[in-house]
Design a protein around this motif. Structure first.
Motif, PDB file in Angstrom:
ATOM      1  N   TRP A   1       0.466  -1.334   0.278  1.00  0.00           N
ATOM      2  CA  TRP A   1       0.224  -0.355   0.118  1.00  0.00           C
ATOM      3  C   TRP A   1       0.876   1.146  -0.235  1.00  0.00           C
ATOM      4  O   TRP A   1       1.123   2.638  -0.269  1.00  0.00           O
TER       5      TRP A   1
ATOM      6  N   ALA B   1       0.662   4.199  -3.068  1.00  0.00           N
ATOM      7  CA  ALA B   1      -0.086   5.296  -2.759  1.00  0.00           C
ATOM      8  C   ALA B   1       1.404   6.377  -3.301  1.00  0.00           C
ATOM      9  O   ALA B   1       0.350   6.931  -2.848  1.00  0.00           O
TER      10      ALA B   1
ATOM     11  N   GLN C   1      -9.091  -2.829  -1.806  1.00  0.00           N
ATOM     12  CA  GLN C   1      -8.249  -1.365  -0.845  1.00  0.00           C
ATOM     13  C   GLN C   1      -8.998  -0.863   0.147  1.00  0.00           C
ATOM     14  O   GLN C   1      -8.816   0.233   1.496  1.00  0.00           O
TER      15      GLN C   1
ATOM     16  N   LEU D   1      -4.997   5.510  -2.729  1.00  0.00           N
ATOM     17  CA  LEU D   1      -4.659   3.927  -3.876  1.00  0.00           C
ATOM     18  C   LEU D   1      -5.852   4.855  -4.535  1.00  0.00           C
ATOM     19  O   LEU D   1      -5.981   4.663  -5.671  1.00  0.00           O
TER      20      LEU D   1
END
Length: 373
Positions: A175, A179, A203, A224
């Motif tokens: 993540w 991101a 997500q 995200l």
């Protein structure tokens, strides 16, 4: 050869999702059921991706008598999820040779595949979807009488060796990599493909607490989503767009990632939708995705298959379902990264409508773990 990072939940581990249906209650920990809402050619290569609204002629005609004495039609049509293209393609020539039936397949997102029958008035002898709830909630009872759950999967992340951050990504930090500014994440269209709405759910779930912890905060989730796009084309084009550099990372099924030749990351079970226990199902149900074709709620991944009542070659359709409920079909599923349900499970309420040859290799259940059938 593909490179896997952080393989916490590969096909062998996911076998805990589905065991023999006779031991369903013990294996799945039935502490209450959760009903996930779903809103939900011949000879050579015969897979035909088509766009909504296109039509083809129905099949029918002569029949072939198999060695078991079953009369089968000489041709059949299958509408199926894109993630079922590898196993169905692999099985097609073997099935055709054994039963003398010419198979024509159309691979598209499961929602779109279902709509061919329910909205476009087209006929298919088999419908295979990556979310059984599409059959349960949208095909039955008007366009079908029964269905079976026959395999499962999990979500993963594919990438290229030269994707930004590829040398850093793992199950413990995916993540953070995805991101970052400038990263482009792809997934299929949630309105037409469960792989799309499950990507969004994955997500969402990372920002939801499970057993007192969560993977990341709301700001990371928003980033995200900001980095995520739905590229042009169908779900079957995602890998090509990843390889071309149009996309840096792709959320897709583990079976596709494991057989693609590209590196991938297996995700945590709290986000990959792989675990069929009441605790995980309750957690997955926190995710919800609204689309133009309905609202979808998170649930453990379970694939559905049926021979619709509008089938023109119903005996051939039932034989295809039986094939994937027995050793030849199960072996294909396993080789290509899916985990077959053994035996396949049909809803107890529709047991009388299930073709005899399918019922002979199936188990009738009210629930499958936390999944309400």
């Amino acid at each position: 050869m593909s490179k896997q990072r952080g393989g916490r939940n590969g096909p062998t581990d996911r076998r805990s999702f589905l065991t023999a249906a006779g031991a369903t209650a013990a294996a799945f920990g039935l502490a209450g059921c959760i009903a996930g809402g779903s809103g939900v050619g011949s000879g050579g290569s015969t897979e035909t991706p088509v766009e909504d609204g296109m039509d083809t002629e129905g099949n029918g005609g002569d029949t072939t008598t198999t060695s078991s004495g079953t009369d089968l039609e000489d041709s059949m049509t299958i509408f199926h999820a894109g993630s079922l293209a590898p196993p169905f393609s692999e099985a097609e020539p073997m099935f055709e040779e054994e039963y003398g039936v010419d198979v024509t397949r159309e691979a598209q997102g499961s929602v779109a595949s279902t709509q061919k029958i329910t909205q476009q008035g087209r006929s298919a002898d088999v419908l295979g979807t990556s979310d059984f709830r599409l059959v349960r909630d949208r095909v039955l009872p008007e366009f079908g009488d029964w269905y079976a759950i026959f395999t499962t999967n999990s979500m993963s992340i594919q990438y290229r060796e030269d994707s930004p951050g590829a040398d850093e990504i793992s199950a413990g930090n995916w993540w953070e990599i995805l991101a970052r500014d400038g990263i482009t994440i792809g997934h299929s269209d949630p309105a037409v493909d469960p792989g799309g709405y499950r990507a969004v759910m994955t997500q969402q779930l990372g920002a939801e607490e499970f057993e007192g912890e969560r993977l990341y905060d709301d700001a990371t989730y928003r980033q995200l989503r900001e980095n995520s796009v739905v590229p042009t084309g169908t779900e079957t084009n995602l890998e090509a767009q990843l390889e071309s550099g149009e996309l840096d990372y792709v959320f897709y099924y583990q079976s596709i990632s494991a057989s693609s030749g590209l590196p991938y990351v297996d995700l945590q079970p709290e986000v990959d939708l792989s675990r069929a226990t009441s605790a995980y199902a309750e957690h997955y149900a926190k995710a919800e995705v609204e689309t133009g074709s309905g609202t979808f709620t998170g649930a453990p991944i379970a694939y559905g298959i049926t021979a619709p009542s509008v089938a023109e070659s119903p005996a051939a359709g039932a034989k295809w379902v039986e094939y994937f409920a027995t050793d030849p079909g199960r072996s294909v599923l396993e080789e290509l990264g899916l985990v077959p349900v053994d035996p396949i499970v049909v809803p107890a309420g529709s047991e009388d409508a299930v073709p005899e040859n399918v019922m002979s290799v199936a188990s009738a259940q009210e629930t499958l773990g936390p999944l309400e059938l």
